[in-house]
Design a protein around this motif. Sequence first.
Motif, PDB file in Angstrom:
ATOM      1  N   TRP A 393      45.734  50.931  22.123  1.00 51.60           N
ATOM      2  CA  TRP A 393      45.725  49.649  22.831  1.00 51.60           C
ATOM      3  C   TRP A 393      47.046  48.904  22.664  1.00 51.60           C
ATOM      4  CZ3 TRP A 393      45.471  44.659  20.471  1.00 51.60           C
ATOM      5  CH2 TRP A 393      45.092  43.617  21.319  1.00 51.60           C
ATOM      6  N   PRO A 426      46.276  36.379  29.519  1.00 52.12           N
ATOM      7  CA  PRO A 426      47.356  36.584  28.543  1.00 52.12           C
ATOM      8  C   PRO A 426      47.101  37.775  27.620  1.00 52.12           C
ATOM      9  CG  PRO A 426      46.064  34.628  27.986  1.00 52.12           C
ATOM     10  CD  PRO A 426      45.616  35.074  29.349  1.00 52.12           C
ATOM     11  N   GLN A 429      44.106  42.350  29.638  1.00 48.41           N
ATOM     12  CA  GLN A 429      42.878  43.146  29.602  1.00 48.41           C
ATOM     13  C   GLN A 429      42.475  43.665  30.973  1.00 48.41           C
ATOM     14  OE1 GLN A 429      39.611  41.709  27.282  1.00 48.41           O
ATOM     15  NE2 GLN A 429      40.909  40.803  25.729  1.00 48.41           N
ATOM     16  N   ASN A 430      42.890  42.981  32.021  1.00 42.87           N
ATOM     17  CA  ASN A 430      42.449  43.382  33.360  1.00 42.87           C
ATOM     18  C   ASN A 430      43.614  43.897  34.182  1.00 42.87           C
ATOM     19  OD1 ASN A 430      39.682  42.490  32.969  1.00 42.87           O
ATOM     20  ND2 ASN A 430      40.543  40.416  32.999  1.00 42.87           N
ATOM     21  N   ASP A 434      45.561  48.516  40.917  1.00 40.71           N
ATOM     22  CA  ASP A 434      44.871  49.080  42.082  1.00 40.71           C
ATOM     23  C   ASP A 434      44.548  48.007  43.114  1.00 40.71           C
ATOM     24  OD1 ASP A 434      44.970  51.516  40.960  1.00 40.71           O
ATOM     25  OD2 ASP A 434      42.835  51.641  40.436  1.00 40.71           O
ATOM     26  N   ARG A 435      44.283  46.812  42.630  1.00 41.53           N
ATOM     27  CA  ARG A 435      43.852  45.762  43.542  1.00 41.53           C
ATOM     28  C   ARG A 435      45.022  45.130  44.295  1.00 41.53           C
ATOM     29  NH1 ARG A 435      39.706  41.779  40.856  1.00 41.53           N
ATOM     30  NH2 ARG A 435      39.155  43.796  39.966  1.00 41.53           N
TER      31      ARG A 435
ATOM     32  N   GLN B 429      38.906  49.663  28.426  1.00 44.33           N
ATOM     33  CA  GLN B 429      40.060  48.885  28.877  1.00 44.33           C
ATOM     34  C   GLN B 429      39.966  48.483  30.342  1.00 44.33           C
ATOM     35  OE1 GLN B 429      43.937  50.195  27.705  1.00 44.33           O
ATOM     36  NE2 GLN B 429      43.263  50.908  25.715  1.00 44.33           N
ATOM     37  N   ARG B 435      34.239  46.291  40.910  1.00 43.06           N
ATOM     38  CA  ARG B 435      34.344  47.424  41.824  1.00 43.06           C
ATOM     39  C   ARG B 435      32.997  48.098  42.077  1.00 43.06           C
ATOM     40  NH1 ARG B 435      39.195  51.241  40.362  1.00 43.06           N
ATOM     41  NH2 ARG B 435      39.995  49.164  39.894  1.00 43.06           N
TER      42      ARG B 435
END
Lengths: 473, 473
Positions: A393, A426, A429-430, A434-435, B429, B435
Motif C-alpha cells: 500500500w 487525501p 483510496q479511490n 477508469d472513470r 484498494q 460500479r
Amino acid sequence: MRTLLLHCAWVLGVAGIALRGGPSVADEPPPTARSALNVVFLLADDLGWGDLSCYGNRRFRTPHLDRLAAEGTLFTHYYQAGSVCSPSRAALMTGKYPAELRIHGHLATPQQNAQRDMPNHLDPAVPTLARLLRQAGYKTIHIGKWHLGRPNDAPQGLSLYGFDVARWIDCQEGDRNLWGIQERPQASRELIDAAIAEIEAHRSGPFYCQVWFNDPHAPLAPSPEQMATFRRQTPEGFTSPFMVYAATVVEMDRQIGRLMQKLKELGLEDRTIIVFSSDNGPEDIDIGNAAWSAYGSAGPLRGRKRSLYEGGIRVPLIVRGPTVPAGRVDDRSVICGVDFLPTVCELAGWEIPAEVREGIRGQSMAAAWRGEETPRFQPLFWEWRFRIFNHPWNRSPLLAVRDGDWKLLLNPDQSRVELYDIRQDPGEQNNLADRHPEITARLAEKAITWQKTLPPGLVEESAGKNDYPWPGR
Amino acid sequence: MRTLLLHCAWVLGVAGIALRGGPSVADEPPPTARSALNVVFLLADDLGWGDLSCYGNRRFRTPHLDRLAAEGTLFTHYYQAGSVCSPSRAALMTGKYPAELRIHGHLATPQQNAQRDMPNHLDPAVPTLARLLRQAGYKTIHIGKWHLGRPNDAPQGLSLYGFDVARWIDCQEGDRNLWGIQERPQASRELIDAAIAEIEAHRSGPFYCQVWFNDPHAPLAPSPEQMATFRRQTPEGFTSPFMVYAATVVEMDRQIGRLMQKLKELGLEDRTIIVFSSDNGPEDIDIGNAAWSAYGSAGPLRGRKRSLYEGGIRVPLIVRGPTVPAGRVDDRSVICGVDFLPTVCELAGWEIPAEVREGIRGQSMAAAWRGEETPRFQPLFWEWRFRIFNHPWNRSPLLAVRDGDWKLLLNPDQSRVELYDIRQDPGEQNNLADRHPEITARLAEKAITWQKTLPPGLVEESAGKNDYPWPGR
C-alpha cells in the motif's frame, strides 16, 4: 501597532529594492535591505505530516509548534519536491526539480552515488537561495544537516553555496558528531544554541538563518529523562518506538520554543518570518537504523518516506511573521519546495535575475503566505527510481503529477496508473483513472513529457512495483 | 505405504461411525472411534496473515511451520469469524457467529462486559466441538489461553465446555502466570511441554488436543538470548518491535517444531491431523501493552486486529495429516472459523445431531482439507461495534459480508459502503460499489438482514468511522 509600523517600513523597503532590482555587486549589503524581514527556516528531518498536534496528532503534543501555527498560518497542501532528504533539500535551495540536478535519492558514498548515476554534491554552479539573498544584502546562515555534499577541494563551510556562516554542517563540528548515539539527545539543543548565537551576532539583520535539524531522523537515542514521560506500560529493559520518537520530537519542539522565546527577547519577532517544515514523510520501521524509532505519522495520508503517495512528500508547513495572518489554516493553496526560493526572494524584496528565473520550476507563493488566494501556474512533478519498503500500500509508482485537485501516479510503461481527487480523497483510496480517462491521459502525457526531460539513470528492479510474494505463486 | 494403510483404516473407522451416527451415551469411548484420527489444533494469538515465511514473510523465518505447510496444505482464504480473541474462539468452539452469543469483543471485567452488553463467559449450554468429540469417544484436551470465561461456580477446568483435560487455562497454573514479564519468554515452551505430556498420556487416542498459545499477543518480553539474532543495528539500551516480535514468533515456531518431532517419535504422525491458525490479525502499535512489540504483519492485506478489513480477520491456516495433500497451496477455498466444528466432526467421523446442526453457521470443509474443490453454501458475516485504532485506512465499517469473490463492508446507515473483488484485490484498494450497484444492494441487504438477527447492544461512538482530526476543521 508596533507590528503595523514595522510592516509598513518593511513594505517600503521591499518596494525600494524591487524598483532597484538585480543583484548588488557591492561588498556591503544594500542599505535598503537593512529593514527587510529576517527569515528563520526550521527544517525537521523525516517528520511526518501528522506528527504535530496542530496537524491532528493525538499521541503526543508539540506545544511550541502548535503556538507557532496559532500565531501564524498552517498549510495543509504543502509538498516537498522529493520523497527523501537530498532531493527535497536540493529543490529548497535551487527552486529546481531535484531530478534535473541528478539528485534522485540521498547522497551517499561516491560508489553508491555513481551506481545511481548521481553526483557527489549539489553543483555549485547552480544558483541557490542563499547566493541570491547574500546578493540582496542578507547575512546567510546555515546550521545543521545539509546533505547536499560539497566539492572535496572546497574550503570548510558552504560559502560556495552562498552561506556566510555554516555551523554543524551535517551535524558535525570539530570532533563532535550529533549523529553519534552519545550526542543524539542533545542534537536539537546544540543546533538551536548555534542558531541563537548566530542570530544574536547578526541581529541587526537582515539575516536568513536555516536550522536544519537531524531530528527525528534515525538513528535516534533520546535520554532516559527525555523518554520518561512516554514510557507508560513499556517494561524496564524494553523501549517502544513511541517513547523514542515522541521524546525526540517533543525535545525538538522544546528547543524551537527556546528559539522563539529568544527572538522575542531580542525584539526580532516583529521583523522575522519563521518557517517550519520537514524534508519528507516519516521513516519506515523496516529500515535497519529506524527499527526502534519509526513511529512517525503521515496522519491520514498514504505512504511514508520514499513513497510518492502523499505521506512520502506532503509535510507540515507553518509560517509565522508580521505579514502572515495569525491563526489561519490554509487548506487551499498548493505549495511545493520548488516555490521556496522565489517566495523568500519576494519576501526579501529581491528580484531574481532573469537568467536565474528561467531555471526555476516553482513560483512565488508569498501572496499565499500573506493569506491571499494564489493559484498555481504549473503542475508539480515527482519521480522515484528506487526501492520502497514495507506494505504494498506504501509502494507508489515511479512518477507523480499534481495538477489542480488531481494527482496522477503512474509507471511510464502504464503498468500502474492511479488518479486521485486529492482534495476529496487525501488518503488516495479511490483510484478514479477508469472513470476519468481524459484527465488520466492528459496528466499521463504531462508526466511522461516531464520525465523525458530528465537525465537518464539507474532505475532499480523493484522500483514502481507493489507486488507481494504470495504463497505458491 | 504405512500412511496408506492407516488412511484406509481410518476411512473404514469413519464409515462405521458415520453409519452408527448420533452421540454415544456410554462413559467409554465407542470402540470404532479408537482408529479415528487425532487432531492437534495449534492457535497463535494475534499472529498476522503475513507473519510466517510460508505466507511471504521476508523479515524473519519460521522454518517449522514452513515445513508443516510443505508437508500439508496452506490455505490463503481462511478467516476467523471475529477480529479479536474471544469472538474468534467462540466461533471455533461452537460453529456459531460470536455476535449471536453476544461475544462482540474480548471478554474483560464483569463491568466492562456489562457495559458492552456481553456475558462474562461462553454459555455452557451451547454445544461445543469438545463436547461433541467427547461424545465421539475422543479424549479432549485444552492447553493455554482460553479467553471464553467460565461460570464462577464452575469447578476448575473446562469440563463444562467438554474438555476432559485443561492445562494452563488462560496461561495460568497454580501460582504461575505465563503472561507475567518474567514467565513470558517460556510461555510457548511451557504450553508445548504440557501438550507433549498430555499427548503422551493419551497416545492410544483418539484425542483432540488444542494448544492455544498466548504468543505473540502483547505484552511480550522475550529473553535477551531469544532476541540476540534480531538485534541487528539496535543499540544497547533500546529494543525494536522487530526484535521483540521476531524473537517471540520464532520461539513459538521452535516449540511447534518440538511438538512435531514428538508426534513423529510417538509414531502418531500418520494418524494425527495438525491444524495451525491464529485468532485474528496482528496487534496495533497504538495499543499500550503492544507499544514495544507490534511488528506483526498482515502481508499485503489491509487493516490489523479489530478491523473487518482482511488484515483483521484473515489469518494463516495450515493443515497437515494423512488425508491432507502435501505441498499444496489452496488459493481457492473460502473457509471460516465457523466451519471448524463441522469440519473436525466430519474428520472424526461424528455425525452432528440435528438439533445441534441447526445452530451451526459454518459447513464442513473436510473435503477442502482433502484437496477437493468445495463451494460455500452461505455467505460469511462479520460485525465490530467498537473503536479501531491508528490509521484511518485500518478502520473498517461496522459490518462485512463475503459472498463468493465479493466482499462488502458497510455501516448500516449506509454512511460507508465498500465493495471489493477480494480474489483480484486482496488489499481492498479498489472500491467497486459504484460500479456494481446491484451486487452492492444484494450484499447490503444480506448483511443488514443478518445484523437484525443479532442481539442489540452498545455500539461505540467511534465505531465504523474513519475520520481524522484535520487541522482547522
